[in-house]
Design an enzyme around this catalytic site. Structure first.
Site, PDB file in Angstrom:
ATOM      1  CB  CYS A 224      -7.206  13.586  -3.179  1.00 11.05           C
ATOM      2  SG  CYS A 224      -6.777  12.669  -4.682  1.00 11.05           S
TER       3      CYS A 224
ATOM      4  CG  HIS B  14      -4.810  -3.866   4.996  1.00 14.60           C
ATOM      5  ND1 HIS B  14      -3.750  -4.432   4.339  1.00 14.60           N
ATOM      6  CD2 HIS B  14      -5.907  -4.095   4.251  1.00 14.60           C
ATOM      7  CE1 HIS B  14      -4.197  -5.008   3.229  1.00 14.60           C
ATOM      8  NE2 HIS B  14      -5.495  -4.813   3.145  1.00 14.60           N
TER       9      HIS B  14
ATOM     10  CD  GLU C 294      -0.783   8.911  -3.411  1.00 13.65           C
ATOM     11  OE1 GLU C 294      -0.771   9.311  -2.240  1.00 13.65           O
ATOM     12  OE2 GLU C 294      -1.347   9.548  -4.334  1.00 13.65           O
TER      13      GLU C 294
END
Length: 129
Positions: free
Chosen positions: A25, A71, A110
């Site tokens: 991550c 986005h 997530e």
């Protein structure tokens, strides 16, 4: 107390750059996020129509989320706050709690199996230790 929730979706990238470099991550990656807003009100504080809040009034949140987060790269969108799911939940709550005084929690996912929830200890007070 009555509680309503509404679910929203957006896609974004982030880097958790405070992790060790070997952690996956710590590299740029993305998620298809799920955001759930929870709003609550006592039974005697419902609107005349019987709502905690009309779901349509959450359209402004959807527009903000689409314009600000969808986005986007969360490291930039969140102004330097480490974009963990936990911090994202707190950040959204702090930004929207004045506009939505009934807001009692923000949940962030997530992945289908992971969730972070921010629920302050008391409105207007400090979080519990």
């Amino acid at each position: 107390m009555l509680t309503i929730t509404k679910e929203f979706h957006f896609s974004a990238s982030h880097v958790l750059d405070r992790l060790p470099s070997w952690h996956p991550c710590a590299r740029m990656h993305g998620h298809n996020y799920v955001v759930v807003l929870e709003l609550s009100a006592p039974r005697d504080a419902l609107t005349e129509a019987g709502f905690v809040r009309d779901y349509r009034e959450l359209d402004a949140f959807k527009k903000w989320m689409d314009d600000t987060l969808d986005h986007r790269h969360l490291n930039e969108a969140m102004g330097g706050v480490s974009p963990s799911a936990e911090n994202l939940a707190v950040w959204i709550f702090d930004l929207w709690s004045e506009r939505l005084p009934e807001l009692t929690a923000v949940r962030i996912s997530e992945t289908p199996k992971t969730w972070a929830t921010y629920r302050p200890a008391a409105r207007g007070g400090e979080d519990a230790p």
